[in-house]
Design a protein around this motif. Structure first.
Motif, PDB file in Angstrom:
ATOM      1  N   ALA A 200       0.811  -1.223   0.000  1.00 15.92           N
ATOM      2  CA  ALA A 200       0.000   0.000   0.000  1.00 15.92           C
ATOM      3  C   ALA A 200       0.843   1.272   0.000  1.00 15.92           C
ATOM      4  CB  ALA A 200      -0.946   0.015   1.196  1.00 15.92           C
ATOM      5  N   VAL A 201       2.040   1.220   0.572  1.00 19.24           N
ATOM      6  CA  VAL A 201       2.865   2.438   0.660  1.00 19.24           C
ATOM      7  C   VAL A 201       3.203   2.987  -0.724  1.00 19.24           C
ATOM      8  CG1 VAL A 201       5.107   3.321   1.377  1.00 19.24           C
ATOM      9  CG2 VAL A 201       3.772   1.894   2.943  1.00 19.24           C
ATOM     10  N   PRO A 202       3.731   2.168  -1.672  1.00 17.94           N
ATOM     11  CA  PRO A 202       3.961   2.726  -3.017  1.00 17.94           C
ATOM     12  C   PRO A 202       2.677   3.107  -3.737  1.00 17.94           C
ATOM     13  CG  PRO A 202       4.386   0.356  -2.983  1.00 17.94           C
ATOM     14  CD  PRO A 202       4.215   0.773  -1.573  1.00 17.94           C
ATOM     15  N   PHE A 203       1.578   2.391  -3.465  1.00 15.05           N
ATOM     16  CA  PHE A 203       0.296   2.743  -4.084  1.00 15.05           C
ATOM     17  C   PHE A 203      -0.139   4.138  -3.638  1.00 15.05           C
ATOM     18  CE2 PHE A 203      -4.270   2.990  -4.369  1.00 15.05           C
ATOM     19  CZ  PHE A 203      -4.565   2.381  -5.572  1.00 15.05           C
ATOM     20  N   CYS A 204      -0.031   4.433  -2.324  1.00 16.01           N
ATOM     21  CA  CYS A 204      -0.425   5.750  -1.808  1.00 16.01           C
ATOM     22  C   CYS A 204       0.449   6.857  -2.401  1.00 16.01           C
ATOM     23  CB  CYS A 204      -0.341   5.759  -0.285  1.00 16.01           C
ATOM     24  SG  CYS A 204      -1.531   4.684   0.534  1.00 16.01           S
ATOM     25  N   ALA A 205       1.741   6.564  -2.573  1.00 14.93           N
ATOM     26  CA  ALA A 205       2.620   7.575  -3.156  1.00 14.93           C
ATOM     27  C   ALA A 205       2.296   7.809  -4.630  1.00 14.93           C
ATOM     28  CB  ALA A 205       4.068   7.134  -3.000  1.00 14.93           C
ATOM     29  N   ARG A 206       1.916   6.756  -5.331  1.00 14.57           N
ATOM     30  CA  ARG A 206       1.649   6.871  -6.767  1.00 14.57           C
ATOM     31  C   ARG A 206       0.353   7.619  -7.035  1.00 14.57           C
ATOM     32  NH1 ARG A 206       1.020   1.667 -10.875  1.00 14.57           N
ATOM     33  NH2 ARG A 206       0.382   2.830 -12.726  1.00 14.57           N
ATOM     34  N   TYR A 207      -0.690   7.352  -6.217  1.00 14.95           N
ATOM     35  CA  TYR A 207      -2.007   7.940  -6.478  1.00 14.95           C
ATOM     36  C   TYR A 207      -2.354   9.066  -5.510  1.00 14.95           C
ATOM     37  CZ  TYR A 207      -2.684   3.867  -9.479  1.00 14.95           C
ATOM     38  OH  TYR A 207      -2.559   2.914 -10.456  1.00 14.95           O
ATOM     39  N   SER A 208      -1.388   9.499  -4.659  1.00 11.55           N
ATOM     40  CA  SER A 208      -1.599  10.618  -3.714  1.00 11.55           C
ATOM     41  C   SER A 208      -2.812  10.371  -2.826  1.00 11.55           C
ATOM     42  CB  SER A 208      -1.756  11.945  -4.482  1.00 11.55           C
ATOM     43  OG  SER A 208      -0.621  12.198  -5.274  1.00 11.55           O
ATOM     44  N   VAL A 209      -2.828   9.245  -2.151  1.00  7.06           N
ATOM     45  CA  VAL A 209      -3.932   8.879  -1.259  1.00  7.06           C
ATOM     46  C   VAL A 209      -3.678   9.496   0.105  1.00  7.06           C
ATOM     47  CG1 VAL A 209      -5.219   6.991  -0.224  1.00  7.06           C
ATOM     48  CG2 VAL A 209      -4.243   6.723  -2.513  1.00  7.06           C
ATOM     49  N   ASN A 210      -4.622  10.285   0.606  1.00  8.15           N
ATOM     50  CA  ASN A 210      -4.458  10.932   1.909  1.00  8.15           C
ATOM     51  C   ASN A 210      -5.716  10.894   2.762  1.00  8.15           C
ATOM     52  OD1 ASN A 210      -6.045  12.715   0.490  1.00  8.15           O
ATOM     53  ND2 ASN A 210      -4.456  14.259   0.260  1.00  8.15           N
ATOM     54  N   SER A 211      -6.750  10.192   2.343  1.00  2.00           N
ATOM     55  CA  SER A 211      -7.970  10.068   3.151  1.00  2.00           C
ATOM     56  C   SER A 211      -8.421   8.618   3.141  1.00  2.00           C
ATOM     57  CB  SER A 211      -9.083  10.976   2.617  1.00  2.00           C
ATOM     58  OG  SER A 211      -9.440  10.606   1.296  1.00  2.00           O
ATOM     59  N   PHE A 212      -8.964   8.183   4.251  1.00  2.00           N
ATOM     60  CA  PHE A 212      -9.354   6.782   4.420  1.00  2.00           C
ATOM     61  C   PHE A 212     -10.736   6.696   5.062  1.00  2.00           C
ATOM     62  CE2 PHE A 212      -4.773   7.231   4.681  1.00  2.00           C
ATOM     63  CZ  PHE A 212      -4.351   6.363   3.683  1.00  2.00           C
ATOM     64  N   PRO A 213     -11.523   5.668   4.707  1.00  2.00           N
ATOM     65  CA  PRO A 213     -11.194   4.582   3.785  1.00  2.00           C
ATOM     66  C   PRO A 213     -11.132   5.053   2.338  1.00  2.00           C
ATOM     67  CG  PRO A 213     -13.474   4.411   4.456  1.00  2.00           C
ATOM     68  CD  PRO A 213     -12.875   5.506   5.290  1.00  2.00           C
ATOM     69  N   PHE A 214     -10.237   4.447   1.557  1.00  2.00           N
ATOM     70  CA  PHE A 214     -10.040   4.803   0.154  1.00  2.00           C
ATOM     71  C   PHE A 214     -10.592   3.676  -0.711  1.00  2.00           C
ATOM     72  CE2 PHE A 214      -7.468   4.360  -3.694  1.00  2.00           C
ATOM     73  CZ  PHE A 214      -7.568   5.624  -4.245  1.00  2.00           C
ATOM     74  N   VAL A 215     -11.551   3.996  -1.579  1.00  2.00           N
ATOM     75  CA  VAL A 215     -12.139   3.012  -2.497  1.00  2.00           C
ATOM     76  C   VAL A 215     -12.097   3.618  -3.904  1.00  2.00           C
ATOM     77  CG1 VAL A 215     -14.181   1.697  -3.131  1.00  2.00           C
ATOM     78  CG2 VAL A 215     -13.618   2.028  -0.727  1.00  2.00           C
ATOM     79  N   ALA A 216     -11.454   2.921  -4.825  1.00  2.00           N
ATOM     80  CA  ALA A 216     -11.301   3.438  -6.182  1.00  2.00           C
ATOM     81  C   ALA A 216     -11.276   2.277  -7.175  1.00  2.00           C
ATOM     82  CB  ALA A 216     -10.033   4.280  -6.320  1.00  2.00           C
ATOM     83  N   VAL A 217     -11.590   2.612  -8.436  1.00  2.00           N
ATOM     84  CA  VAL A 217     -11.544   1.649  -9.535  1.00  2.00           C
ATOM     85  C   VAL A 217     -10.345   1.993 -10.408  1.00  2.00           C
ATOM     86  CG1 VAL A 217     -12.751   0.704 -11.532  1.00  2.00           C
ATOM     87  CG2 VAL A 217     -14.038   1.308  -9.470  1.00  2.00           C
ATOM     88  N   ILE A 218      -9.520   0.976 -10.733  1.00  2.00           N
ATOM     89  CA  ILE A 218      -8.303   1.158 -11.505  1.00  2.00           C
ATOM     90  C   ILE A 218      -8.456   0.433 -12.840  1.00  2.00           C
ATOM     91  CG2 ILE A 218      -5.804   0.887 -11.507  1.00  2.00           C
ATOM     92  CD1 ILE A 218      -6.826   2.734  -9.332  1.00  2.00           C
ATOM     93  N   ASP A 219      -8.014   1.094 -13.916  1.00  2.00           N
ATOM     94  CA  ASP A 219      -7.976   0.462 -15.236  1.00  2.00           C
ATOM     95  C   ASP A 219      -6.764  -0.467 -15.275  1.00  2.00           C
ATOM     96  OD1 ASP A 219      -7.855  -0.262 -17.879  1.00  2.00           O
ATOM     97  OD2 ASP A 219      -8.339   1.735 -18.632  1.00  2.00           O
ATOM     98  N   PRO A 220      -6.937  -1.796 -15.434  1.00  2.00           N
ATOM     99  CA  PRO A 220      -5.793  -2.715 -15.387  1.00  2.00           C
ATOM    100  C   PRO A 220      -4.853  -2.569 -16.574  1.00  2.00           C
ATOM    101  CG  PRO A 220      -7.785  -3.894 -16.010  1.00  2.00           C
ATOM    102  CD  PRO A 220      -8.223  -2.507 -15.646  1.00  2.00           C
ATOM    103  N   ARG A 221      -5.310  -1.958 -17.674  1.00  2.00           N
ATOM    104  CA  ARG A 221      -4.465  -1.824 -18.854  1.00  2.00           C
ATOM    105  C   ARG A 221      -3.469  -0.680 -18.705  1.00  2.00           C
ATOM    106  NH1 ARG A 221      -9.581  -0.947 -22.533  1.00  2.00           N
ATOM    107  NH2 ARG A 221      -9.770   0.552 -20.825  1.00  2.00           N
ATOM    108  N   THR A 222      -3.911   0.437 -18.107  1.00  2.00           N
ATOM    109  CA  THR A 222      -3.066   1.623 -18.002  1.00  2.00           C
ATOM    110  C   THR A 222      -2.681   1.956 -16.577  1.00  2.00           C
ATOM    111  OG1 THR A 222      -5.013   3.071 -17.848  1.00  2.00           O
ATOM    112  CG2 THR A 222      -4.170   2.575 -20.055  1.00  2.00           C
ATOM    113  N   GLY A 223      -3.344   1.342 -15.569  1.00  2.00           N
ATOM    114  CA  GLY A 223      -3.090   1.691 -14.181  1.00  2.00           C
ATOM    115  C   GLY A 223      -3.684   3.021 -13.778  1.00  2.00           C
ATOM    116  N   GLU A 224      -4.593   3.566 -14.590  1.00  2.00           N
ATOM    117  CA  GLU A 224      -5.194   4.858 -14.301  1.00  2.00           C
ATOM    118  C   GLU A 224      -6.358   4.713 -13.327  1.00  2.00           C
ATOM    119  OE1 GLU A 224      -7.350   8.594 -16.637  1.00  2.00           O
ATOM    120  OE2 GLU A 224      -6.816   6.739 -17.684  1.00  2.00           O
TER     121      GLU A 224
END
Length: 491
Positions: A200-224
């Motif tokens: 989760a640590v690199p994920f939070c740095a990559r997507y700038s996650v700063n509030s919890f709980p965090f729920v999001a949908v990611i495109d598996p082809r691009t990681g967007e």
């Protein structure tokens, strides 16, 4: 009286623990109103009681060092037992305090596995707020993206924070529902982690996650990140909001090798392969063909106006396109197989449109019902606050008047008037006053008995009817001596 927030915390505590209200109130007060700490303290007490009731077994290890030190001290105390750690790869001893059983620590080698909150333990609280182990994808984030590409599923990410009660509510209210699990497994790869885990640590740095709980949908082809749910308010942590948001997203986006999410698509790129009516796509292609032919016809008219004849190539190209278009339309209209396919496709599109309209209507009804319930609850809270304010004001008046009231004179005292007061609520009160007391003394007594303000009532002699308004006049001035009756009438 407790505030509405305290009542909500007390209700939540009782719904989780089924404890006695007195104990629940004590634990909330001792933990400064912290609901999570209060619940944790309750189950710690229950588990400690169970520990004390069970006999010592061979698995209990006595700390020999502490035992030796205590034998050498002046005061003998009981040794502190220790419980072996339950980790498979790393053995670690932890001190077990009789008043509370500690939960096993997580090893760093397991930080990429499924998230297990440390402060829940293995008791009833842990079962209520346990994460969805049967739903969670336990491999790394990159492997989750790869699996999403293989199975053509979106990646649904949930990051949770230890000690955040909203995260626990998400596990209990949403992810534990069997219907929601089936819905997520059919269209998503669910990936849940603790925010402090190695994944989760690199994920939070990559997507700038700063509030919890965090729920999001990611495109598996691009990681967007193509969708993020707003869970700042606890009211949003409910099935209707989360399921409707995910359903709307699936209706607007299709995951295959040709399409991309609409949220990330450039405005000038046409949408193909998503939930669109095929007739609209055919109509757009025909519209483009007509525009091209119209431009060619405009050039021909402009050339004729300029008295410039069309070149042989322009002439043949124009009429060739016109003949091809006419032949194509004729073949399409006369071919029974194409006509049958066209009708079937139109029926399927109509059925799909009707189903989508029904789903949208159902979601709108559910959202409207939820809003009505919220409005009704807010109105109930407002009325309750008004009643509490009125009651507090009444008690304040009664306390003030009690401090200024004179003691009731004895029954056989001289110059005593016994008044029978009929109050607005139907009660009849008999009280003795000195006939030299002013009418204000009687008014103060009525305020003390009823809680009404002095402006809300008046004293009336029943017969002949007379309103007593001079507060400085004595009872003797109004001829209220020995025994008399007065009516307390509200204005």
């Amino acid at each position: 009286m407790p505030s509405s927030s305290q009542e909500d915390k007390l209700h939540a505590f009782l719904s989780v623990t089924c404890a006695e209200p007195e104990l629940a109130q004590q634990l909330l007060e001792s933990n400064d109103g912290d609901l999570e700490k209060a619940i944790e303290s309750f189950f710690a007490i229950k588990e400690a009681e169970t520990e004390l009731e069970q006999p010592t077994t061979q698995d209990t290890v006595i700390d020999t060092n502490n035992n030796n030190n205590e034998n050498n001290s002046e005061h003998n105390t009981m040794p502190t037992p220790q419980a072996p750690c339950m980790e498979e790869e790393e053995e670690e001893e932890e001190v077990v305090i009789p008043a509370r059983r500690m939960a096993p620590r997580r090893s760093s080698s397991h930080s990429s596995r499924r998230y297990v909150p440390e402060n829940l333990g293995e008791g009833r609280l842990g079962q209520l707020y346990a994460p969805p182990s049967d739903l969670n994808y336990e491999n790394s984030y990159e492997q989750a993206l790869e699996k999403g590409r293989e199975e053509k599923k979106w990646v649904l990410v949930n990051l949770q924070q230890d000690g955040n009660f909203s995260c626990l509510l998400l596990n209990r209210e949403v992810w534990s529902d069997s219907t929601i699990k089936e819905f997520i497994q059919s269209s998503f790869i669910f990936w849940q982690r603790d925010v402090l885990s190695d994944d989760a640590v690199p994920f939070c740095a990559r997507y700038s996650v700063n509030s919890f709980p965090f729920v999001a949908v990611i495109d598996p082809r691009t990681g967007e990140k193509v969708l993020q749910l707003d869970l700042e308010d606890n009211e949003r942590i409910e099935k209707n909001y989360i399921v409707s948001s995910l359903c709307n997203f699936l209706e607007m986006n299709v995951l295959d090798e040709w399409t991309a999410p609409r949220s990330s698509r450039r405005p000038d790129v046409p949408l193909v392969g998503s939930y669109r009516n095929n007739n609209d796509v055919i109509e757009e292609s025909r519209h483009d063909e007509r525009n091209e032919e119209d431009s060619q016809l405009a050039e021909a008219i402009a050339a004729s106006l300029e008295e410039r004849p069309l070149s042989r190539g322009e002439y043949s190209e124009f009429y060739s396109n016109e003949e091809t278009r006419t032949a194509s339309q004729y073949a399409s209209m006369t071919n029974p197989h194409l006509a049958e396919e066209r009708e079937l496709k139109m029926e399927q599109d109509a059925a799909l449109a009707a189903a989508e309209a029904a789903d949208r209507a159902r979601l709108m009804r559910a959202e409207e019902e939820r809003k009505q319930k919220l409005l009704q609850k807010e109105e109930e809270w407002r009325q309750q606050e008004e009643r509490e304010a009125v009651e507090a004001t009444r008690h304040m008046r009664q306390r003030l008047k009690k401090s200024v009231l004179k003691d009731e004179p004895p029954e056989n005292s001289p110059h005593v008037t016994e008044l029978l007061l009929r109050l607005p609520d139907g009660r009849k009160v008999v009280r003795r006053f000195q006939d030299s007391d002013q009418l204000q003394v009687v008014v103060d007594f009525v305020v003390y008995e009823t809680g009404l303000s002095e402006d809300e009532f008046q004293l009336i002699v029943p017969y002949p009817r007379k309103v007593l308004s001079n507060m400085e006049a004595t009872l003797a001035d109004y001829s209220l001596i020995t025994k008399a009756a007065l009516i307390v009438e509200r204005n």
